[in-house]
Write a protein that holds these residues in place. Structure first.
Motif, short mmCIF file in Angstrom:
data_model
loop_
_atom_site.label_atom_id
_atom_site.label_comp_id
_atom_site.label_asym_id
_atom_site.label_seq_id
_atom_site.Cartn_x
_atom_site.Cartn_y
_atom_site.Cartn_z
N UNK A 1 0.87 -1.43 0.00
CA UNK A 1 -0.15 0.06 -0.05
C UNK A 1 0.95 1.38 -0.02
N UNK A 2 1.99 1.28 0.58
CA UNK A 2 2.95 2.18 0.52
C UNK A 2 3.49 2.58 -0.81
N UNK A 3 3.87 1.64 -1.74
CA UNK A 3 4.14 1.42 -2.93
C UNK A 3 2.87 2.36 -3.73
N UNK A 4 1.59 1.77 -3.59
CA UNK A 4 0.51 2.31 -4.29
C UNK A 4 0.42 3.78 -3.95
N UNK A 5 0.66 4.15 -2.64
CA UNK A 5 0.39 5.43 -2.36
C UNK A 5 1.45 6.51 -2.88
N UNK A 6 2.50 6.00 -3.22
CA UNK A 6 3.60 6.76 -3.85
C UNK A 6 3.18 6.88 -5.27
N UNK A 7 2.70 5.83 -6.08
CA UNK A 7 2.34 5.79 -7.36
C UNK A 7 1.26 6.90 -7.65
N UNK B 1 0.15 12.01 -0.69
CA UNK B 1 1.03 12.19 0.57
C UNK B 1 0.83 11.94 1.74
N UNK B 2 -0.71 12.11 2.18
CA UNK B 2 -1.10 11.65 3.41
C UNK B 2 -0.84 10.09 3.70
N UNK B 3 -1.09 9.33 3.06
CA UNK B 3 -1.07 7.90 2.95
C UNK B 3 0.45 7.50 2.99
N UNK B 4 1.17 8.28 2.09
CA UNK B 4 2.49 8.12 1.92
C UNK B 4 3.48 8.23 3.31
N UNK C 1 -5.91 18.96 13.54
CA UNK C 1 -6.77 17.78 14.27
C UNK C 1 -7.06 16.99 13.24
N UNK C 2 -7.78 17.50 12.16
CA UNK C 2 -8.33 16.71 11.13
C UNK C 2 -7.05 15.93 10.29
N UNK C 3 -6.10 16.42 10.07
CA UNK C 3 -4.85 15.60 9.61
C UNK C 3 -4.78 14.40 10.33
N UNK C 4 -4.45 14.46 11.89
CA UNK C 4 -4.18 13.41 12.70
C UNK C 4 -5.41 12.42 12.68
N UNK C 5 -6.56 13.00 12.54
CA UNK C 5 -7.88 12.05 12.35
C UNK C 5 -7.87 11.49 11.03
N UNK C 6 -7.48 11.94 10.08
CA UNK C 6 -7.18 11.06 8.94
C UNK C 6 -6.13 10.04 8.75
N UNK C 7 -5.06 10.42 9.43
CA UNK C 7 -4.11 9.42 9.54
C UNK C 7 -4.58 8.13 10.52
N UNK C 8 -5.15 8.72 11.71
CA UNK C 8 -5.82 7.54 12.36
C UNK C 8 -6.74 6.42 11.45
N UNK C 9 -7.42 7.08 10.71
CA UNK C 9 -8.34 6.43 9.89
C UNK C 9 -7.68 5.78 8.89
N UNK C 10 -6.65 6.13 8.43
CA UNK C 10 -5.74 5.07 7.51
C UNK C 10 -5.05 3.90 8.13
N UNK C 11 -4.81 4.40 9.42
CA UNK C 11 -4.13 3.01 10.25
C UNK C 11 -5.15 2.00 10.70
N UNK C 12 -6.41 2.69 10.77
CA UNK C 12 -7.68 1.75 11.30
C UNK C 12 -7.71 0.47 10.55
N UNK C 13 -7.45 1.04 9.38
CA UNK C 13 -7.96 0.02 7.99
C UNK C 13 -7.14 -1.23 8.30
N UNK C 14 -5.92 -1.28 8.81
CA UNK C 14 -5.08 -2.25 8.96
C UNK C 14 -5.38 -3.31 10.39
N UNK C 15 -5.88 -2.51 11.27
CA UNK C 15 -6.45 -3.38 12.51
C UNK C 15 -7.40 -4.34 12.25
#
Length: 159
Positions: free
Chosen positions: A18-24, A28-31, A86-100
């Motif tokens: 997914x890191x490679x896909x985000x780079x492609x 930036x947020x997911x990367x 705060x919104x940026x941190x919430x979006x990052x948490x949302x990305x990480x939640x997908x892997x739990x």
């Protein structure tokens, strides 16, 4: 008839893919989020006493820590009036939640802890510890220790 084998993809492999896909796709947020996660996982393998192999339980432990860190940051930023951060941190948490892995519902958690209590048959002051040890082993990756302890205390009549 040919034999078909389905290989289970490890969580760390999925993060790397997914890191490679985000780079492609230039996300930036997911990367940034996945890149930091990857470096935290690698760092966790270098801690004293840690296994050098990266396995799913290690990745899940780091994911939980990172999600908790993001959620705490959201509260701090909102309290300081920094909604954008705060919104940026919430979006990052949302990305990480997908892997739990999906957590247990309160009813499922209670049923699991009840089963552990029935199997362990705790007695005396060490009973809670024995229940916690076994419940933590059985529920690793599906429930947090604090949630398990709260339910165990209630069911054992200690809370």
């Amino acid at each position: 008839m040919p034999c078909v084998t389905i290989r289970r993809v490890g969580l760390f492999d999925r993060v790397e893919r997914d890191l490679i896909a985000a780079r492609k796709r230039r996300d930036d947020l997911a990367l940034n989020t996945l890149g930091l996660l990857k470096s935290e996982v690698v760092k966790a393998t270098k801690e004293p006493g840690a296994a050098s192999a990266i396995d799913d339980p290690l990745v899940i432990r780091v994911l939980r820590k990172e999600v908790k860190r993001r959620e705490e940051a959201v509260e701090v930023y909102r309290g300081a009036g920094r909604a954008e951060a705060a919104d940026r941190e919430a979006k990052e948490a949302e990305i990480l939640w997908a892997y739990l892995p999906a957590g247990l519902s309160p009813e499922q958690l209670e049923a699991e802890v009840n089963q552990v209590i029935a199997d362990v048959k705790p007695s005396g002051p060490g009973g809670f510890g024995a229940v916690m040890k076994e419940a933590s082993r059985r529920l690793a990756g599906r429930a947090e220790g604090g949630e398990i302890a709260t339910v165990a205390r209630r069911l054992l009549g200690q809370g």
